[in-house]
Design a protein around this motif. Structure first.
Motif, mmCIF file in Angstrom:
data_model
loop_
_atom_site.group_PDB
_atom_site.id
_atom_site.type_symbol
_atom_site.label_atom_id
_atom_site.label_comp_id
_atom_site.label_asym_id
_atom_site.label_seq_id
_atom_site.Cartn_x
_atom_site.Cartn_y
_atom_site.Cartn_z
ATOM 1 N N GLY A 67 0.762 -1.241 0.000
ATOM 2 C CA GLY A 67 0.000 0.000 0.000
ATOM 3 C C GLY A 67 0.790 1.287 0.000
ATOM 4 O O GLY A 67 0.374 2.270 -0.598
ATOM 5 N N ARG A 68 1.953 1.340 0.678
ATOM 6 C CA ARG A 68 2.612 2.650 0.844
ATOM 7 C C ARG A 68 3.295 3.076 -0.454
ATOM 8 O O ARG A 68 3.543 2.250 -1.338
ATOM 9 N N PRO A 69 3.591 4.364 -0.575
ATOM 10 C CA PRO A 69 4.252 4.846 -1.792
ATOM 11 C C PRO A 69 5.597 4.138 -1.946
ATOM 12 O O PRO A 69 6.383 4.094 -0.992
ATOM 13 N N GLY A 70 5.834 3.571 -3.101
ATOM 14 C CA GLY A 70 7.094 2.872 -3.347
ATOM 15 C C GLY A 70 7.232 1.575 -2.582
ATOM 16 O O GLY A 70 8.321 1.160 -2.215
ATOM 17 N N ALA A 71 6.104 0.926 -2.318
ATOM 18 C CA ALA A 71 6.143 -0.339 -1.585
ATOM 19 C C ALA A 71 6.850 -1.393 -2.417
ATOM 20 O O ALA A 71 6.725 -1.407 -3.647
ATOM 21 N N PRO A 72 7.625 -2.277 -1.797
ATOM 22 C CA PRO A 72 8.476 -3.210 -2.545
ATOM 23 C C PRO A 72 7.712 -4.112 -3.513
ATOM 24 O O PRO A 72 8.086 -4.212 -4.688
ATOM 25 N N ASP A 90 1.580 4.703 -5.746
ATOM 26 C CA ASP A 90 1.053 4.946 -4.395
ATOM 27 C C ASP A 90 -0.368 4.386 -4.318
ATOM 28 O O ASP A 90 -1.286 4.914 -4.943
ATOM 29 N N LEU A 91 -0.513 3.300 -3.579
ATOM 30 C CA LEU A 91 -1.833 2.668 -3.498
ATOM 31 C C LEU A 91 -2.552 3.019 -2.192
ATOM 32 O O LEU A 91 -3.481 2.340 -1.791
ATOM 33 N N SER A 92 -2.104 4.126 -1.540
ATOM 34 C CA SER A 92 -2.740 4.413 -0.232
ATOM 35 C C SER A 92 -4.205 4.813 -0.379
ATOM 36 O O SER A 92 -4.945 4.797 0.605
ATOM 37 N N ILE A 93 -4.661 5.143 -1.607
ATOM 38 C CA ILE A 93 -6.091 5.397 -1.794
ATOM 39 C C ILE A 93 -6.925 4.164 -1.459
ATOM 40 O O ILE A 93 -8.092 4.262 -1.136
ATOM 41 N N LEU A 94 -6.300 2.998 -1.549
ATOM 42 C CA LEU A 94 -7.056 1.756 -1.344
ATOM 43 C C LEU A 94 -7.192 1.391 0.132
ATOM 44 O O LEU A 94 -7.888 0.439 0.469
ATOM 45 N N CYS A 142 -6.006 0.072 12.497
ATOM 46 C CA CYS A 142 -5.378 -0.145 11.191
ATOM 47 C C CYS A 142 -4.935 1.176 10.571
ATOM 48 O O CYS A 142 -3.835 1.293 10.019
ATOM 49 N N LEU A 143 -5.810 2.199 10.670
ATOM 50 C CA LEU A 143 -5.489 3.482 10.065
ATOM 51 C C LEU A 143 -4.324 4.147 10.793
ATOM 52 O O LEU A 143 -3.474 4.791 10.182
ATOM 53 N N GLU A 144 -4.289 3.974 12.118
ATOM 54 C CA GLU A 144 -3.206 4.553 12.916
ATOM 55 C C GLU A 144 -1.874 3.925 12.496
ATOM 56 O O GLU A 144 -0.874 4.614 12.315
ATOM 57 N N ILE A 145 -1.894 2.614 12.306
ATOM 58 C CA ILE A 145 -0.691 1.914 11.872
ATOM 59 C C ILE A 145 -0.292 2.391 10.474
ATOM 60 O O ILE A 145 0.878 2.675 10.190
ATOM 61 N N MET A 146 -1.296 2.518 9.609
ATOM 62 C CA MET A 146 -1.053 2.976 8.242
ATOM 63 C C MET A 146 -0.383 4.349 8.243
ATOM 64 O O MET A 146 0.539 4.613 7.474
ATOM 65 N N LYS A 147 -0.843 5.220 9.168
ATOM 66 C CA LYS A 147 -0.296 6.572 9.259
ATOM 67 C C LYS A 147 1.210 6.511 9.528
ATOM 68 O O LYS A 147 1.981 7.294 8.994
ATOM 69 N N HIS A 148 1.604 5.557 10.385
ATOM 70 C CA HIS A 148 3.010 5.480 10.755
ATOM 71 C C HIS A 148 3.850 4.702 9.739
ATOM 72 O O HIS A 148 5.066 4.742 9.805
ATOM 73 N N VAL A 149 3.191 3.979 8.848
ATOM 74 C CA VAL A 149 3.951 3.228 7.851
ATOM 75 C C VAL A 149 4.011 4.009 6.548
ATOM 76 O O VAL A 149 5.089 4.246 5.992
ATOM 77 N N ALA A 150 2.827 4.433 6.051
ATOM 78 C CA ALA A 150 2.783 5.106 4.763
ATOM 79 C C ALA A 150 3.058 6.591 4.899
ATOM 80 O O ALA A 150 3.527 7.232 3.972
ATOM 81 N N GLY A 151 2.766 7.153 6.080
ATOM 82 C CA GLY A 151 2.857 8.596 6.235
ATOM 83 C C GLY A 151 4.226 9.082 6.676
ATOM 84 O O GLY A 151 4.496 10.281 6.666
ATOM 85 N N ALA A 152 5.102 8.149 7.100
ATOM 86 C CA ALA A 152 6.398 8.580 7.624
ATOM 87 C C ALA A 152 7.277 9.105 6.505
ATOM 88 O O ALA A 152 7.465 8.444 5.483
ATOM 89 N N SER A 153 7.824 10.321 6.699
ATOM 90 C CA SER A 153 8.654 10.912 5.651
ATOM 91 C C SER A 153 10.071 10.308 5.688
ATOM 92 O O SER A 153 10.685 10.092 4.665
#
Lengths: 232, 302
Positions: A67-72, A90-94, A142-153
């Protein structure tokens, strides 16, 4: 040491300071609906903790690898399809739809599994297990976890599975604490002379509000703990 | 280009994930299949599904499981004989003759007939008043504060002149009133006919003590037991009817005549004869709850 301290901070924050129910106000429906008796409420809390851990594992796996931008995984497949492309997928829309989808089907799966191999546990969870599918506390985790995985700069700041699971499990424990306290209060409430218009949901919501105010007292404790443990 | 890429990959991801989940769940439903006794499903389909708990189990499903394990098929008070027959057919057994169980208030005294009453200003529930001494002389009889009325979900029991009175037309026999009565004077009795004879008193004191507190209470003279010992049991100054021996065809007129306090009373649904007799009487108007909304009253102008 610092690693352990970080995990501990996440745990304390999820369970008490930023309690899912009493701080973020998610998962209110079971909090009001199943808090009539202490043993039932405790059962619901355990079931939520159980499901939230599974959902967190699955959603972390999805976000991290797909899901995250540039996910392997996504990048790898896209390179196979379109060699030479440099686009960052970037599949974070999903995220929302996938999380709901993943939670619902994993609960289904767990239910079937328990029914086959742990009938007593299945009987104890009873109706709670399918009900939890629609519990927003789980989607919130799940969203909180997503924030820290996909949202981390900073790539170093991306949460691993350990942190994600800590947040989920202790979030679930926080939910169990909140709903059990609530059930204890409501059991006492049965013996009280509640004004007629407030009986039922009314007084329950008022009690929930006051309980939330009590939990507001923990605000800022995490900062203090951080300074204390990490010495920053 | 980027948008198209994202849309395509998103669609592809959803498709793959969907197929994967379908495969996993499909496999799981077969691999983890639990053989459920088809009789359980059939039994829960035959039950009313009201989950009232009148049978003594938590819900209809639980009772269905118990039936398959060998519980009595005639426990459902709501479904009555037809459900018992359906369950018996599923289980392949003969059903005994069943009668719907309905509550009977074992007290016949209205306000003016109860003596030794004192003003009670405490919490207006029977459960609370039952803890206070001296609310009324009779410590066995109905308190008339309506715990049973509040317990009833079918509007089938009311306090009429201080006495709990069952409306047998509305009653479905869930036994909620019997469970809630703090003095345990409501019992569930098999109604073998539309009307059955019941002992409308619960007072177990000696005759003199009863007449001191009640104008209609049973004094324990044993007339009924002497006349029809096979139907009446007598225990601690109070007769009770053995409903296994009691049948609707028994001639009870002699006992009724003999009873000095008129503690033996017919209860049940009114017969056409009764309705005819009372047809001319004007009933006091009862105010029904009005659930209409303004939308119901609005005139249709379409």
């Amino acid at each position: 040491m610092e690693y352990l301290a970080q995990l501990m901070l996440i745990a304390v924050a999820a369970a008490i300071i930023n309690n899912f129910v009493l701080h973020y106000f998610v998962g209110i429906c079971p909090f009001i609906g199943v808090s009539r008796k202490v043993d039932m409420a405790f059962g619901m809390g355990c079931a939520v903790t159980f499901v939230i851990s599974i959902a967190a594992f699955l959603s972390w796996t999805f976000t991290y690898f797909i899901g995250r931008p540039g996910a392997p995984l996504t990048t790898f497949i896209w390179r196979q399809v379109a060699p030479g492309s440099t686009a960052v997928i970037d599949l974070s829309i999903l995220n929302y739809i996938i999380f709901i989808f993943v939670i619902a089907s994993s609960v289904q799966f767990v239910e079937m599994y328990l029914r086959r191999f742990f009938p007593p546990l299945f009987k104890a969870f009873g109706i709670f297990l399918p009900l939890i599918t629609t519990n927003c506390a789980i989607l919130f985790a799940c969203l909180e976890i997503m924030k820290h995985v996909a949202g981390a700069s900073d790539p170093a700041q991306i949460w691993g599975l350990d942190k994600a699971l800590t947040l989920a499990i202790f979030g679930g424990i926080g939910f169990a604490i909140a709903i059990t306290i609530m059930a204890g209060i409501r059991e006492e409430l049965d013996g009280c002379d509640v004004p007629k218009p407030l009986r039922g949901a009314g007084i329950t919501l008022l009690v929930a509000g006051i309980l939330a105010m009590a939990f507001m007292g923990f605000t800022g404790v995490d900062r203090g703990l951080e300074t204390l443990i990490l010495g920053k | 280009m980027l948008t198209t890429t994202t849309v395509l990959t998103a669609a592809g991801t959803m498709l793959v994930l969907g197929l994967a989940m379908c495969a996993v769940l499909g496999w799981a439903s077969r691999a983890f299949h639990v053989a459920v006794d088809p009789r359980v499903e059939a039994a829960s389909a035959a039950l009313p599904g009201a989950n009232c708990g009148g049978c003594g189990y938590v819900g209809c499903n639980e009772y269905a499981e118990a039936v398959v394990k060998g519980a009595d098929v005639s426990l459902c008070p709501v479904g009555g004989a037809s459900v018992a027959a359906a369950l018996a057919e599923i289980m392949g057994i003969e059903v005994k003759e069943t009668a719907p169980r309905r509550p009977v208030v074992h007290c016949a005294a209205n306000h003016s007939q109860r003596l030794g009453r004192h003003e009670y200003k405490g919490e207006q529930t029977c459960a609370a008043a039952n803890l206070v001494a001296g609310v009324q002389g009779c410590v066995y009889g109905c308190l008339g504060l309506g715990d049973c009325v509040r317990a009833c979900e079918y509007d089938a029991i009311h306090i009429v002149d201080g006495l709990a009175t069952v409306d047998y037309v509305k009653c479905i026999g869930c036994s909620a009133c019997a469970r809630v009565c703090p003095r345990n004077i409501i019992t569930m009795i098999p109604f073998k006919a539309d009307q059955v004879l019941v002992v409308k008193c619960s007072n177990r004191d000696m005759g003199k003590d009863v007449t001191n507190v009640c104008k209609v209470g049973c004094i324990g003279c044993r007339s009924c037991t002497r006349l029809m010992g096979e139907v009446f049991n007598f225990d601690r100054n109070l007769p009770s009817i053995n409903y296994d021996a009691y049948t609707a065809s028994l001639d009870m007129s002699k006992v009724l005549e003999k009873c000095p306090m008129a503690s033996l009373v017919w209860v049940g649904k009114p017969t056409p004869k009764h309705l005819e007799q009372t047809a001319g009487e004007v009933l006091p108007e009862r105010i029904e709850a009005d659930f209409k909304t303004t939308a119901d009253q609005a005139e249709w102008r379409g």
